[in-house]
Each structure stands twice: as structure tokens, then as C-alpha cells.
Design an enzyme around this catalytic site. Structure first.
Site, PDB file in Angstrom:
ATOM      1  N   GLY A  19      -0.345  32.045   6.953  1.00 16.29           N
ATOM      2  CA  GLY A  19       0.367  32.321   5.717  1.00 16.29           C
ATOM      3  C   GLY A  19      -0.048  31.356   4.633  1.00 16.29           C
ATOM      4  O   GLY A  19      -0.741  30.363   4.881  1.00 16.29           O
ATOM      5  N   ILE A  21       0.208  28.534   1.526  1.00 16.71           N
ATOM      6  CA  ILE A  21       0.840  27.226   1.402  1.00 16.71           C
ATOM      7  C   ILE A  21       2.289  27.450   0.974  1.00 16.71           C
ATOM      8  O   ILE A  21       2.554  28.178   0.017  1.00 16.71           O
ATOM      9  CB  ILE A  21       0.113  26.350   0.359  1.00 16.71           C
ATOM     10  CG1 ILE A  21      -1.378  26.253   0.658  1.00 16.71           C
ATOM     11  CG2 ILE A  21       0.733  24.949   0.299  1.00 16.71           C
ATOM     12  CD1 ILE A  21      -2.186  25.637  -0.477  1.00 16.71           C
ATOM     13  N   SER A  23       4.567  29.081   2.646  1.00 17.30           N
ATOM     14  CA  SER A  23       5.085  30.387   3.075  1.00 17.30           C
ATOM     15  C   SER A  23       6.207  30.270   4.093  1.00 17.30           C
ATOM     16  O   SER A  23       6.973  31.221   4.300  1.00 17.30           O
ATOM     17  CB  SER A  23       3.955  31.240   3.667  1.00 17.30           C
ATOM     18  OG  SER A  23       3.389  30.606   4.799  1.00 17.30           O
ATOM     19  N   LYS A  25       5.484  28.535   7.307  1.00 20.93           N
ATOM     20  CA  LYS A  25       4.853  28.444   8.627  1.00 20.93           C
ATOM     21  C   LYS A  25       5.447  27.340   9.482  1.00 20.93           C
ATOM     22  O   LYS A  25       5.768  27.550  10.655  1.00 20.93           O
ATOM     23  CB  LYS A  25       3.343  28.197   8.475  1.00 20.93           C
ATOM     24  CG  LYS A  25       2.577  29.290   7.763  1.00 20.93           C
ATOM     25  CD  LYS A  25       1.100  28.982   7.701  1.00 20.93           C
ATOM     26  CE  LYS A  25       0.790  27.653   7.040  1.00 20.93           C
ATOM     27  NZ  LYS A  25       1.261  27.574   5.636  1.00 20.93           N
ATOM     28  N   GLU A  95      -0.381  26.268  14.261  1.00 26.75           N
ATOM     29  CA  GLU A  95      -0.157  26.501  12.836  1.00 26.75           C
ATOM     30  C   GLU A  95      -1.505  26.496  12.118  1.00 26.75           C
ATOM     31  O   GLU A  95      -2.132  25.463  11.964  1.00 26.75           O
ATOM     32  CB  GLU A  95       0.772  25.422  12.261  1.00 26.75           C
ATOM     33  CG  GLU A  95       1.210  25.706  10.847  1.00 26.75           C
ATOM     34  CD  GLU A  95       2.143  24.638  10.300  1.00 26.75           C
ATOM     35  OE1 GLU A  95       2.415  24.680   9.092  1.00 26.75           O
ATOM     36  OE2 GLU A  95       2.582  23.778  11.081  1.00 26.75           O
TER      37      GLU A  95
END
Length: 249
Positions: A19, A21, A23, A25, A95
């Protein structure tokens, strides 16, 4: 002498959380921290902040033309380290991956001439080697799909020093590249199944997303115990198939 039966081994299933920056995560990934069947590997920001005393992340944001290529090469290496890090858990949640680094961040840098054509070609050669020659295995991508304006406000709220220069324009550019990669399937040689989650929702709703994903994976662990070792398909591909799925609560 009768030999003892061989203990069946399992193949670790690698799940990448992707996703923009800001978002969500990291927040989403944190929901899995206490699950004994899952080992979580956050984005290795600490490594990017301290390469033998050098803060590559800060250098990159301060002068992306000078440091962009070096930073992205180190990002690629640090994400590969995570893929190959051993675990005793059947699931590994990561991630970001080298795919998002290439298909979103590096593509955007090349489009904006932050890295030149030669640097882009060198990076791409290494990416192709890592993704096509080495046994790199990502079984599922979970895409936290979040509007750029929401990402922008979240970035301002968390206040990371290195992110003060991030603009809404950059977030819009990265969002479009994520959409091209994971929704529009612009890269036709990319066949990893994608699970799409609505990142605009509140923490309460995102926790429900995580609970549903964990439920699916837990059920899949039970199913996988009965699968033949000769089965060459990823259990997560069996679970999700190759179609995007959207959890809407």
C-alpha cells in the site's frame, strides 16, 4: 531395522502487505503480532535509518536525485533478507516487498528522472535476478487500498521526521502506480493473488479485516495438514485463487 517415518515439513507461506505511504500497513500488520502461527516482519525502516551510522532514508528524502539509486538498492537487499530469514511459523507476514519497491517507487523515480536511465537499467537487472532467478516466493499480497488524501493526513499525524517532505502529489503518483500494478494488472507477468482491503476505514473495521484474514489462514492450516506433499500449488493460492477479493464490512 525399521526406519522411523520422516517428519513432514511445511512450506512457509509468505504474505506481503502492500500500500501507499500512510495507507495503514503497519497498523494492519500489528494485528497479527500475537498470533503463534504467524511471524511478522515490519518494514525495515530502522535499517534504512542506520547503515553503519548513515541515515539513508533521510538522505534520500533530502536529495532523491543524489541518493535515490543507492537507497532503493539497499531497500531491495533488506527486503530480500526478510524473505530468506528462517521461521518456525507456517505463515510469514512482510510489510512491503521488492515488487512494490520496483513497480511503484522505482518506476515513479524513473518517470520523474530522479534516477537516470542507466541507474534504472542496473536496478532492473538486479530486480529480474532476484524475482526470476532466485527462489523468491510471495504467496499472497494484501493490498491496503487507501485514498491519497487520507494517507497524507495520517503521515502528518504520525510525524516521522524523514517524511516531512512528502507531498500529496507524490502520494497521488504512488497511488496510481499501485493501482496499475495490483488492480489493473499492468505487469502481465505478475501472477501472485491479490487480496484488496479498504484502507479508508477506521481501526475498528481494519481489525475486522485482520480477524477475517486470520480466520481464513487458520482454517487453511488445518486443511493444509491433509494436503499431499506432492501438491505443487501454494495453499494460499488454493484458498484465494488468482482473483482479487474485497472484504467489505
Amino acid at each position: 531395522m525399521v526406519s522411523s517415518p520422516k517428519k513432514k515439513s511445511f512450506s512457509v507461506q509468505n504474505i506481503s502487505i502492500e500500500g501507499n505511504i500512510g495507507s495503514g500497513k503497519t497498523s494492519f500488520t500489528n494485528y497479527f503480532l500475537n498470533n503463534p502461527n504467524i511471524q511478522v516482519f515490519p518494514e525495515p525502516i530502522d535499517k534504512w535509518r542506520n547503515l553503519c551510522g548513515h541515515n539513508l532514508l533521510d538522505l534520500y528524502y533530502a536529495d532523491p536525485v543524489k541518493w535515490g539509486f543507492a537507497f532503493q538498492m539497499f531497500v531491495q537487499k533488506s527486503l530480500m533478507d526478510i524473505i530468506y530469514k528462517p521461521t518456525k511459523c507456517p505463515y510469514k507476514i512482510i510489510e512491503r516487498s521488492i515488487y512494490s519497491a520496483k513497480y511503484t517507487f522505482v518506476e515513479n523515480m524513473h518517470n520523474k528522472k530522479t534516477i537516470n536511465d542507466v541507474e534504472y537499467l542496473v536496478y532492473s537487472e538486479w530486480f529480474d535476478f532476484c524475482s526470476k532467478v532466485l527462489p523468491l516466493k510471495i504467496d499472497l499480497i494484501i493490498y491496503i487500498r487507501t485514498d491519497p488524501i487520507i494517507c497524507y493526513h495520517r503521515i502528518k499525524e504520525r510525524g516521522r521526521i524523514e517524511e516531512t517532505m512528502i507531498s500529496l502529489d507524490l502520494l497521488n503518483e504512488l497511488h496510481e502506480l499501485h493501482e496499475s500494478w495490483l488492480i489493473k494488472k499492468y505487469f502481465t507477468d505478475f501472477d501472485i493473488p491479490v487480496l484488496v482491503l479498504d484502507g479508508n476505514q477506521s481501526n475498528k473495521f481494519m481489525e475486522k479485516h485482520a480477524s477475517q484474514v486470520m480466520k481464513d489462514m487458520f482454517e487453511n492450516i488445518i486443511i493444509h495438514k491433509h494436503l499431499s506433499n506432492n501438491c505443487d500449488r501454494s495453499p494460499l493460492k488454493q484458498l484465494y485463487g488468482n482473483c482479487s477479493k474485497f472484504y467489505d464490512f
